[in-house]
Design a protein around this motif. Structure first.
Motif, PDB file in Angstrom:
ATOM      1  N   HIS A  42       0.854  -1.189   0.000  1.00  0.00           N
ATOM      2  CA  HIS A  42       0.000   0.000   0.000  1.00  0.00           C
ATOM      3  C   HIS A  42       0.892   1.243   0.000  1.00  0.00           C
ATOM      4  O   HIS A  42       1.861   1.313   0.768  1.00  0.00           O
ATOM      5  CB  HIS A  42      -0.895  -0.010   1.240  1.00  0.00           C
ATOM      6  N   PRO A  43       0.590   2.236  -0.852  1.00  0.00           N
ATOM      7  CA  PRO A  43       1.454   3.426  -0.919  1.00  0.00           C
ATOM      8  C   PRO A  43       1.585   4.161   0.413  1.00  0.00           C
ATOM      9  O   PRO A  43       2.604   4.806   0.663  1.00  0.00           O
ATOM     10  CB  PRO A  43       0.787   4.322  -1.966  1.00  0.00           C
ATOM     11  N   ASN A  44       0.568   4.052   1.276  1.00  0.00           N
ATOM     12  CA  ASN A  44       0.641   4.689   2.593  1.00  0.00           C
ATOM     13  C   ASN A  44       0.991   3.696   3.691  1.00  0.00           C
ATOM     14  O   ASN A  44       0.867   4.017   4.865  1.00  0.00           O
ATOM     15  CB  ASN A  44      -0.692   5.369   2.935  1.00  0.00           C
ATOM     16  N   GLY A  45       1.426   2.488   3.315  1.00  0.00           N
ATOM     17  CA  GLY A  45       1.646   1.458   4.321  1.00  0.00           C
ATOM     18  C   GLY A  45       2.933   0.680   4.197  1.00  0.00           C
ATOM     19  O   GLY A  45       2.933  -0.532   4.341  1.00  0.00           O
ATOM     20  N   PRO A  46       4.074   1.350   3.943  1.00  0.00           N
ATOM     21  CA  PRO A  46       5.330   0.586   3.899  1.00  0.00           C
ATOM     22  C   PRO A  46       5.704   0.097   5.303  1.00  0.00           C
ATOM     23  O   PRO A  46       5.174   0.586   6.300  1.00  0.00           O
ATOM     24  CB  PRO A  46       6.348   1.608   3.394  1.00  0.00           C
ATOM     25  N   LEU A  47       6.606  -0.839   5.355  1.00  0.00           N
ATOM     26  CA  LEU A  47       7.056  -1.370   6.639  1.00  0.00           C
ATOM     27  C   LEU A  47       7.700  -0.253   7.457  1.00  0.00           C
ATOM     28  O   LEU A  47       8.649   0.396   7.014  1.00  0.00           O
ATOM     29  CB  LEU A  47       8.077  -2.492   6.400  1.00  0.00           C
ATOM     30  N   GLU A  48       7.153  -0.039   8.649  1.00  0.00           N
ATOM     31  CA  GLU A  48       7.704   0.982   9.550  1.00  0.00           C
ATOM     32  C   GLU A  48       7.239   0.733  10.976  1.00  0.00           C
ATOM     33  O   GLU A  48       6.261   0.017  11.208  1.00  0.00           O
ATOM     34  CB  GLU A  48       7.301   2.393   9.106  1.00  0.00           C
ATOM     35  N   ILE A  49       7.950   1.327  11.901  1.00  0.00           N
ATOM     36  CA  ILE A  49       7.584   1.242  13.313  1.00  0.00           C
ATOM     37  C   ILE A  49       6.559   2.334  13.603  1.00  0.00           C
ATOM     38  O   ILE A  49       6.781   3.504  13.294  1.00  0.00           O
ATOM     39  CB  ILE A  49       8.822   1.387  14.213  1.00  0.00           C
ATOM     40  N   LYS A  50       5.457   1.917  14.197  1.00  0.00           N
ATOM     41  CA  LYS A  50       4.365   2.839  14.527  1.00  0.00           C
ATOM     42  C   LYS A  50       4.510   3.329  15.971  1.00  0.00           C
ATOM     43  O   LYS A  50       5.121   2.651  16.807  1.00  0.00           O
ATOM     44  CB  LYS A  50       3.014   2.133  14.360  1.00  0.00           C
ATOM     45  N   PRO A  51       3.917   4.479  16.291  1.00  0.00           N
ATOM     46  CA  PRO A  51       4.030   5.020  17.652  1.00  0.00           C
ATOM     47  C   PRO A  51       3.435   4.108  18.722  1.00  0.00           C
ATOM     48  O   PRO A  51       3.760   4.235  19.890  1.00  0.00           O
ATOM     49  CB  PRO A  51       3.251   6.343  17.588  1.00  0.00           C
TER      50      PRO A  51
END
Length: 119
Positions: free
Chosen positions: A87-96
């Motif tokens: 998803h363009p707004n959902g790459p792998l990342e650490i969320k708060p």
């Protein structure tokens, strides 16, 4: 005691849904019976069921599922290697909120978010 949950998501075309989940996400068809208008898929310890909704407008579909994993980086990499669109707004990342997450949209615009606790 609640033990499992098997979400049911809409699909317009059973063959397209089956192909996407098998070839892009590594799911397998469950059961020995091919039910008209219904599809059951599984991977590891989860199942997702699909019901036929031929009139579904993907732009108006708000189906979504959150799936926990214990190897998010490995799974993410395997999807990239298969050419699965993230998803363009959902790459792998650490969320708060303490999760490492990414998201994909299936052919019917069902949102699948995958997450792993990082604490």
């Amino acid at each position: 005691m609640l033990k499992n949950i098997h979400p049911k998501l809409p699909m317009r075309d059973k063959a397209i849904t089956r192909e996407y989940y098998q070839n892009k996400l590594g799911f397998k068809v469950l059961g020995n019976t091919d039910y008209e208008g219904y599809l059951m898929l599984g991977k590891d310890h989860i199942e997702i069921h699909f019901f036929e909704f031929k009139e579904l407008n993907p732009r108006e579909n708000y189906g979504m599922v959150y799936i926990r994993t214990d190897d998010i980086e490995g799974f993410y990499q395997s999807l990239l290697e298969k050419g699965t669109a993230i998803h363009p707004n959902g790459p792998l990342e650490i969320k708060p909120w303490g999760q490492k997450e990414f998201s994909i949209l299936d052919p019917d615009n069902n949102l699948l978010t995958f997450g792993q606790n990082i604490s």
